[in-house]
Design a protein around this motif. Sequence first.
Motif, PDB file in Angstrom:
ATOM      1  N   GLU A 100     -13.973  17.573   6.846  1.00 29.13           N
ATOM      2  CA  GLU A 100     -14.860  18.620   7.362  1.00 29.13           C
ATOM      3  C   GLU A 100     -14.716  18.781   8.875  1.00 29.13           C
ATOM      4  OE1 GLU A 100     -18.727  18.364   4.499  1.00 29.13           O
ATOM      5  OE2 GLU A 100     -18.431  16.705   5.891  1.00 29.13           O
ATOM      6  N   PHE A 101     -15.112  19.972   9.338  1.00 32.87           N
ATOM      7  CA  PHE A 101     -15.306  20.236  10.763  1.00 32.87           C
ATOM      8  C   PHE A 101     -16.802  20.379  10.990  1.00 32.87           C
ATOM      9  CE2 PHE A 101     -10.984  21.828  10.264  1.00 32.87           C
ATOM     10  CZ  PHE A 101     -10.368  21.361  11.416  1.00 32.87           C
ATOM     11  N   PHE A 102     -17.279  19.955  12.168  1.00 35.94           N
ATOM     12  CA  PHE A 102     -18.665  20.111  12.561  1.00 35.94           C
ATOM     13  C   PHE A 102     -18.664  20.918  13.856  1.00 35.94           C
ATOM     14  CE2 PHE A 102     -18.152  16.163  10.309  1.00 35.94           C
ATOM     15  CZ  PHE A 102     -19.147  16.224   9.356  1.00 35.94           C
ATOM     16  N   ALA A 103     -19.356  22.037  13.874  1.00 32.71           N
ATOM     17  CA  ALA A 103     -19.354  22.914  15.042  1.00 32.71           C
ATOM     18  C   ALA A 103     -20.782  23.177  15.504  1.00 32.71           C
ATOM     19  CB  ALA A 103     -18.666  24.238  14.700  1.00 32.71           C
ATOM     20  N   TRP A 104     -20.978  23.126  16.825  1.00 27.51           N
ATOM     21  CA  TRP A 104     -22.253  23.431  17.437  1.00 27.51           C
ATOM     22  C   TRP A 104     -22.076  24.634  18.345  1.00 27.51           C
ATOM     23  CZ3 TRP A 104     -20.293  18.568  16.844  1.00 27.51           C
ATOM     24  CH2 TRP A 104     -21.063  17.652  16.141  1.00 27.51           C
ATOM     25  N   GLY A 105     -23.035  25.520  18.332  1.00 29.35           N
ATOM     26  CA  GLY A 105     -23.010  26.691  19.195  1.00 29.35           C
ATOM     27  C   GLY A 105     -24.265  27.503  18.965  1.00 29.35           C
ATOM     28  N   ASP A 106     -24.455  28.523  19.753  1.00 36.13           N
ATOM     29  CA  ASP A 106     -25.611  29.417  19.586  1.00 36.13           C
ATOM     30  C   ASP A 106     -25.169  30.600  18.727  1.00 36.13           C
ATOM     31  OD1 ASP A 106     -27.956  30.806  19.737  1.00 36.13           O
ATOM     32  OD2 ASP A 106     -27.794  31.271  21.868  1.00 36.13           O
ATOM     33  N   PHE A 107     -25.252  30.448  17.421  1.00 37.64           N
ATOM     34  CA  PHE A 107     -24.703  31.435  16.488  1.00 37.64           C
ATOM     35  C   PHE A 107     -25.622  32.626  16.222  1.00 37.64           C
ATOM     36  CE2 PHE A 107     -22.584  27.401  15.261  1.00 37.64           C
ATOM     37  CZ  PHE A 107     -21.319  27.741  15.712  1.00 37.64           C
ATOM     38  N   ASN A 108     -26.882  32.552  16.683  1.00 37.29           N
ATOM     39  CA  ASN A 108     -27.773  33.701  16.500  1.00 37.29           C
ATOM     40  C   ASN A 108     -28.291  34.259  17.822  1.00 37.29           C
ATOM     41  OD1 ASN A 108     -29.467  31.602  17.084  1.00 37.29           O
ATOM     42  ND2 ASN A 108     -30.855  31.935  15.363  1.00 37.29           N
ATOM     43  N   GLY A 109     -27.818  33.729  18.951  1.00 37.33           N
ATOM     44  CA  GLY A 109     -28.139  34.295  20.262  1.00 37.33           C
ATOM     45  C   GLY A 109     -29.535  34.030  20.780  1.00 37.33           C
ATOM     46  N   ASN A 110     -30.239  33.031  20.209  1.00 35.59           N
ATOM     47  CA  ASN A 110     -31.605  32.762  20.663  1.00 35.59           C
ATOM     48  C   ASN A 110     -31.686  31.684  21.735  1.00 35.59           C
ATOM     49  OD1 ASN A 110     -31.129  30.446  19.173  1.00 35.59           O
ATOM     50  ND2 ASN A 110     -32.949  30.638  17.878  1.00 35.59           N
ATOM     51  N   GLY A 111     -30.520  31.162  22.189  1.00 37.05           N
ATOM     52  CA  GLY A 111     -30.512  30.152  23.234  1.00 37.05           C
ATOM     53  C   GLY A 111     -30.690  28.732  22.735  1.00 37.05           C
ATOM     54  N   ILE A 112     -30.776  28.533  21.425  1.00 31.68           N
ATOM     55  CA  ILE A 112     -30.956  27.208  20.838  1.00 31.68           C
ATOM     56  C   ILE A 112     -29.695  26.851  20.049  1.00 31.68           C
ATOM     57  CG2 ILE A 112     -32.341  25.810  19.251  1.00 31.68           C
ATOM     58  CD1 ILE A 112     -34.658  27.776  19.855  1.00 31.68           C
ATOM     59  N   ARG A 113     -29.237  25.643  20.210  1.00 31.86           N
ATOM     60  CA  ARG A 113     -28.012  25.182  19.553  1.00 31.86           C
ATOM     61  C   ARG A 113     -28.177  25.141  18.026  1.00 31.86           C
ATOM     62  NH1 ARG A 113     -24.591  20.205  21.766  1.00 31.86           N
ATOM     63  NH2 ARG A 113     -23.880  21.811  23.145  1.00 31.86           N
ATOM     64  N   ASP A 114     -27.189  25.707  17.329  1.00 34.32           N
ATOM     65  CA  ASP A 114     -27.131  25.707  15.871  1.00 34.32           C
ATOM     66  C   ASP A 114     -25.978  24.808  15.440  1.00 34.32           C
ATOM     67  OD1 ASP A 114     -29.138  27.790  15.861  1.00 34.32           O
ATOM     68  OD2 ASP A 114     -27.536  29.171  16.417  1.00 34.32           O
ATOM     69  N   PHE A 115     -25.910  24.515  14.149  1.00 34.18           N
ATOM     70  CA  PHE A 115     -24.960  23.545  13.612  1.00 34.18           C
ATOM     71  C   PHE A 115     -24.296  24.113  12.366  1.00 34.18           C
ATOM     72  CE2 PHE A 115     -24.405  19.682  10.881  1.00 34.18           C
ATOM     73  CZ  PHE A 115     -23.474  19.035  11.669  1.00 34.18           C
ATOM     74  N   VAL A 116     -22.966  23.973  12.255  1.00 30.73           N
ATOM     75  CA  VAL A 116     -22.222  24.459  11.087  1.00 30.73           C
ATOM     76  C   VAL A 116     -21.285  23.360  10.599  1.00 30.73           C
ATOM     77  CG1 VAL A 116     -20.571  26.180  10.236  1.00 30.73           C
ATOM     78  CG2 VAL A 116     -22.259  26.832  11.925  1.00 30.73           C
ATOM     79  N   VAL A 117     -21.224  23.181   9.289  1.00 28.66           N
ATOM     80  CA  VAL A 117     -20.267  22.271   8.665  1.00 28.66           C
ATOM     81  C   VAL A 117     -19.273  23.132   7.898  1.00 28.66           C
ATOM     82  CG1 VAL A 117     -19.945  20.376   7.023  1.00 28.66           C
ATOM     83  CG2 VAL A 117     -22.027  20.477   8.419  1.00 28.66           C
ATOM     84  N   ILE A 118     -17.971  22.921   8.147  1.00 20.00           N
ATOM     85  CA  ILE A 118     -16.918  23.701   7.487  1.00 20.00           C
ATOM     86  C   ILE A 118     -16.082  22.758   6.642  1.00 20.00           C
ATOM     87  CG2 ILE A 118     -14.904  25.199   7.830  1.00 20.00           C
ATOM     88  CD1 ILE A 118     -16.932  24.892  10.810  1.00 20.00           C
ATOM     89  N   ASP A 119     -15.973  23.042   5.348  1.00 21.80           N
ATOM     90  CA  ASP A 119     -15.135  22.266   4.448  1.00 21.80           C
ATOM     91  C   ASP A 119     -13.675  22.645   4.686  1.00 21.80           C
ATOM     92  OD1 ASP A 119     -14.928  20.544   1.913  1.00 21.80           O
ATOM     93  OD2 ASP A 119     -13.798  22.358   1.391  1.00 21.80           O
ATOM     94  N   ARG A 120     -12.821  21.667   4.957  1.00 21.35           N
ATOM     95  CA  ARG A 120     -11.412  21.947   5.253  1.00 21.35           C
ATOM     96  C   ARG A 120     -10.697  22.609   4.080  1.00 21.35           C
ATOM     97  NH1 ARG A 120      -8.444  19.362   9.381  1.00 21.35           N
ATOM     98  NH2 ARG A 120      -9.633  17.898  10.620  1.00 21.35           N
TER      99      ARG A 120
END
Length: 142
Positions: A33-53
């Motif tokens: 898996e990949f684990f990605a952090w970023g502001d994916f909805n633009g509200n200024g709060i960090r979000d988290f995504v898990v991507i299955d390879r």
Amino acid sequence: MKTLCLSILLTSVAFVQGLAGAVGPRVTETEHEFFAWGDFNGNGIRDFVVIDRASGALRVAIGSRRHGFASLQANASGIPDVTDVAVGRFLSEEGDSTEALALVSPMANRCNIMNVHSNTPTSVFFDGVGPRFVTAVDLPGG
């Protein structure tokens, strides 16, 4: 058993570092898996995504100041056999801080750029085999 425990420990450390550590987008990975952090909805709060390879499926957790993370259902990225992931403002207009994901696969011979809330990625195709790696660079100006 030692490998499983080490994988869980590294994942836990990466998750905690992602929440409290680096500012801005970040991607870490394990064998599956990949684990990605970023502001994916633009509200200024960090979000988290898990991507299955293998499948490219995304599992998104949207950050909230009051409630931690709110989990969303899994989305298909449209790209299997993911070899690398980057987080950046690939789809944003000027002044918009919403970040998106870029997923690449040489087997699929393309890069899919997607907003985590959309099931319709923007695909970039390449002549020949590739790409294998992707990165995001914030260039000043416009």
